[in-house]
Design an enzyme around this catalytic site. Structure first.
Site, mmCIF file in Angstrom:
data_model
loop_
_atom_site.group_PDB
_atom_site.id
_atom_site.type_symbol
_atom_site.label_atom_id
_atom_site.label_comp_id
_atom_site.label_asym_id
_atom_site.label_seq_id
_atom_site.Cartn_x
_atom_site.Cartn_y
_atom_site.Cartn_z
ATOM 1 N N TYR A 180 36.051 -55.777 52.276
ATOM 2 C CA TYR A 180 34.625 -55.685 52.618
ATOM 3 C C TYR A 180 34.162 -54.249 52.366
ATOM 4 O O TYR A 180 34.738 -53.304 52.882
ATOM 5 C CB TYR A 180 34.445 -56.071 54.085
ATOM 6 C CG TYR A 180 33.026 -56.253 54.576
ATOM 7 C CD1 TYR A 180 31.910 -55.929 53.803
ATOM 8 C CD2 TYR A 180 32.792 -56.771 55.844
ATOM 9 C CE1 TYR A 180 30.627 -56.109 54.272
ATOM 10 C CE2 TYR A 180 31.503 -56.965 56.336
ATOM 11 C CZ TYR A 180 30.423 -56.630 55.550
ATOM 12 O OH TYR A 180 29.146 -56.805 56.029
ATOM 13 N N CYS A 181 33.108 -54.096 51.554
ATOM 14 C CA CYS A 181 32.493 -52.796 51.273
ATOM 15 C C CYS A 181 33.545 -51.819 50.730
ATOM 16 O O CYS A 181 34.227 -52.112 49.768
ATOM 17 C CB CYS A 181 31.795 -52.266 52.518
ATOM 18 S SG CYS A 181 30.734 -50.837 52.216
ATOM 19 N N ILE A 182 33.712 -50.652 51.363
ATOM 20 C CA ILE A 182 34.677 -49.675 50.865
ATOM 21 C C ILE A 182 36.102 -50.216 50.946
ATOM 22 O O ILE A 182 36.963 -49.849 50.145
ATOM 23 C CB ILE A 182 34.540 -48.347 51.636
ATOM 24 C CG1 ILE A 182 35.360 -47.252 50.964
ATOM 25 C CG2 ILE A 182 34.924 -48.492 53.078
ATOM 26 C CD1 ILE A 182 35.141 -45.882 51.580
ATOM 27 N N GLY B 10 36.837 -53.162 50.104
ATOM 28 C CA GLY B 10 36.966 -53.883 48.846
ATOM 29 C C GLY B 10 37.190 -52.958 47.670
ATOM 30 O O GLY B 10 37.917 -53.290 46.730
ATOM 31 N N PHE C 26 33.553 -58.767 49.663
ATOM 32 C CA PHE C 26 32.259 -58.842 50.329
ATOM 33 C C PHE C 26 31.507 -57.536 50.059
ATOM 34 O O PHE C 26 31.961 -56.464 50.467
ATOM 35 C CB PHE C 26 32.406 -58.972 51.854
ATOM 36 C CG PHE C 26 33.156 -60.168 52.348
ATOM 37 C CD1 PHE C 26 33.368 -61.289 51.550
ATOM 38 C CD2 PHE C 26 33.647 -60.181 53.651
ATOM 39 C CE1 PHE C 26 34.066 -62.381 52.039
ATOM 40 C CE2 PHE C 26 34.340 -61.274 54.144
ATOM 41 C CZ PHE C 26 34.550 -62.373 53.342
#
Length: 655
Positions: A390-392, A394, A418
């Site tokens: 998710y975000c960073i 990811g 995500f």
């Protein structure tokens, strides 16, 4: 990365018209009556009476009842009290900041060069400036004509209206009262004109132009009439109804926020005492089954008798705490996944202190993703796992996949992202905070903090990205209205920021945002040059249509870098609500399409829109990669000893 969305942020509560004294009793403040004959006739006018002199203050006071005089005295005293409280709080703040001269920088946002370039282009085009000023004058003339018609027959249409979703002008007085309506429309005309003027400049470096646009939007938002007591009808009504107590309470809140921020203003966004991690947020049951200096690995308890063989390991962003995925039972992604028969592991990142200030991106890869995946495989007794970033988190996961592919190892059989970016050429608004002037300031702050960036500094940055929702709405509610912010779990999570270790954070900002090194094939980790093209495992990429941190176009460009099969989905809403959208809520929509054409616009043209959450589409994809059903796994009886109950200890460490 935090982010905070307008659709999930509560507006300032509306007053009910009753004021509140300090002891909680209500009181109605009555306006003093006008003199018996308020009309003053001009001297010399035929048939008129001689002009009456205005009543003296003593005469006006004499016309008030004793109750009205007492209320007026109370209002005067409370205004004085509020002023004294504000002066004291500001003086205390100044004393605390006295040893921080850098805080008094004339250009704290480092926007000077950008504005100089933009204004230089404008002054070099005097004909364009003249047309712009003529346009503004024309808009004001139209407004004057509209207000004149309204005063005559009440039928005039508004010349300009707030954009959809703008909550600053929700009070009916902004529309029904001609004075406040005129103030509102004058502001909107001017602010729109200024923002359009900057946005229309040509021949300017694109990033400098974006920086100037961002600052101008911040500036015009700050000068909204809703942010000032004298021009906010809601605040004025509350002031009069409470006899000034609302402003006294507001200055109490102001002083408390300064104290909580250690001399810097940390505006309260919710009632922080109402929430406790593990009690009413982050309550999904499970066990911590692995711990090192970087992560605690949580295995969640099953909710079904059978589960799919291949577990899922989630790597949330370390800039925020993981429980955005587990706020309440009804919107918890973790609870929903275990209810679908998925064995869920989750990495809870450490909230680093000075001792971890030199930890690197490679450390987070090795001790975060490599170690977390290995522990989950051992606990579940499987040869590979599915993953989510998710975000960073990811961004790190995609780097790790490229690292694993280069090393010839494949413990990860699929990856879901995500709101994650791999190509930062069109990154969101955070890109504006990554020029060298900003980074130099950031390094100085980290050095002052012993090698870590404070959680409050992170919160301030993200709040600036949505100033009206996350700063000014609470400024009005807390200080002008004197109200306490409402309990809201999302804003409790939003304020619960983590610290950033200097070495890791500066590497991330410079190499990803600054150099776009991963997308351009120039990034090395542990001596391995990373190439996402050699990553062949199936990938599912989720983006959000209104994401201002990881824009859908940026996420889409990253999705096209992977070398294996990629499924791309775009959800409605933003960085948080677009991801955390439980199917039971029946909110928003999502779009799906086959293939990855050259641009997001081409993909959108072929995409199918489906109402509601994107989770059912994803779980269908995920179950195909999760193997057959096996007996459910009890995290307390696995190969790894349970080290404690979920949500663990790392998540409870405050910044």
């Amino acid at each position: 990365m935090s982010e905070q969305t307008a659709e999930s942020t509560p507006s300032a509560p509306k007053p009910d018209g009753d004021g509140r004294k300090a002891d909680g009793e209500t009181a109605t403040f009555q306006k003093p009556p006008l003199p018996e004959d308020p009309l003053i006739h001009m001297e010399g006018e035929p048939g008129s009476k001689p002009a009456a002199p205005p009543p003296s203050s003593h005469a006006a006071m004499a016309q008030l009842t004793s109750e009205q005089r007492a209320q007026l005295e109370t209002l005067s005293m409370n205004l004085a009290r509020a002023a004294i409280k504000a002066q004291g709080a500001i003086a205390e703040m100044a004393l605390r900041q006295a040893d921080r001269p850098a805080a008094l920088s004339p250009d704290p946002f480092h926007v000077g060069p950008a504005l100089t370039e933009v204004m230089g282009k404008l002054t070099a085009q005097p004909d364009r400036l003249m047309r712009a000023h003529a346009d503004l004058l024309g808009r004001y003339l139209e407004l004057w004509q509209s207000m004149s018609r309204r005063l005559q027959d009440g039928t005039a249409e508004a010349v300009v209206k707030p954009p959809k979703g703008d909550k600053r002008f929700n009070d009916p007085e902004w529309t029904e009262n001609p004075v406040f309506d005129s103030i509102k429309q004058s502001y909107l005309l001017t602010s729109n004109w200024l923002n359009e003027l900057v946005a229309g400049v040509e021949g300017v470096d694109e990033m400098e132009k974006r920086r100037a646009e961002f600052f101008m939007k911040m500036l015009t938002d700050a000068f909204s009439p809703s942010n000032f007591l004298a021009s906010n009808p809601t605040a004025l009504r509350e002031l009069m109804a409470s006899g000034g107590e609302s402003l006294v309470k507001g200055m109490d809140n102001f002083a408390a926020d300064l104290e909580r921020g250690g001399g810097q203003l940390a505006i309260a966004q919710t009632d922080y005492e109402m929430f406790e991690i593990g009690r009413n947020v982050a309550t999904a049951p499970g066990k911590v089954v692995f711990r090192n200096e970087i992560i605690e690995l949580i295995q969640y308890a099953p909710a079904t008798e059978q589960v799919h063989q291949i577990p899922l390991v989630i790597f949330p962003p370390w800039i925020n705490k993981f429980y955005i995925l587990d706020l309440r039972p009804e919107n918890s992604m973790i609870r929903w996944l275990v209810g679908q028969g998925i064995t869920v592991f989750l990495a809870s990142w450490v909230n680093p202190d000075q001792r971890l200030s030199t930890r690197t991106f490679e450390d987070y890869m090795r001790e975060g993703i490599y170690a977390g995946v290995a522990a989950a495989m051992e606990q579940a007794e499987v040869p590979h796992v599915n993953t989510v970033g998710y975000c960073i988190g990811g961004t790190l996961l995609s780097c790790t996949l490229a690292h694993m592919a280069a090393k010839g190892v494949q413990p990860i059989s699929s990856a879901t992202f995500f709101a994650s970016q791999q190509d930062f050429s069109e990154a969101g608004d955070l890109l504006l905070f990554t020029n060298e002037e900003w980074l130099a300031d950031l390094e100085r702050k980290m050095d002052e903090g012993g090698g870590v960036l404070s959680g409050q500094a992170m919160a301030d940055t993200f709040n600036m990205l949505r100033g009206n929702d996350l700063i000014w709405s609470f400024f009005v509610n807390n200080y002008l209205l004197g109200k306490e912010p409402k309990p809201f779990d999302l804003l409790f999570w939003n304020s619960d920021q983590t610290r950033m270790p200097k070495t890791l954070h500066m590497f991330y900002l410079r190499r990803f945002y600054g150099d776009n090194a991963l997308a351009e094939g120039k990034l090395e980790l542990d001596g391995v040059k990373l190439d996402l093209g050699i990553v062949k495992v199936p990938v599912y990429v989720q983006s959000s249509k209104e994401d201002h941190i990881a824009p859908a176009r940026s996420v889409y460009k990253g999705a096209r870098l992977f070398g294996g099969p990629v499924t791309f989905t775009m959800a409605g809403s933003g960085h948080i609500a677009g991801v955390i959208n439980a199917p039971a809520a029946n909110k928003y929509q999502h779009w799906t399409a086959e293939g990855l054409p050259a641009s997001l616009e081409e993909w959108q043209a072929a995409a199918k829109e489906t109402p509601g959450s994107w989770w059912p589409h994803w779980i269908e994809w995920l179950k195909e990669k999760s193997g057959p059903l096996v007996p459910a796994r009890d995290p307390a009886n696995g190969k790894l000893p349970a080290l404690g109950d979920a949500p663990g200890e790392y998540v409870k460490v405050k910044s």
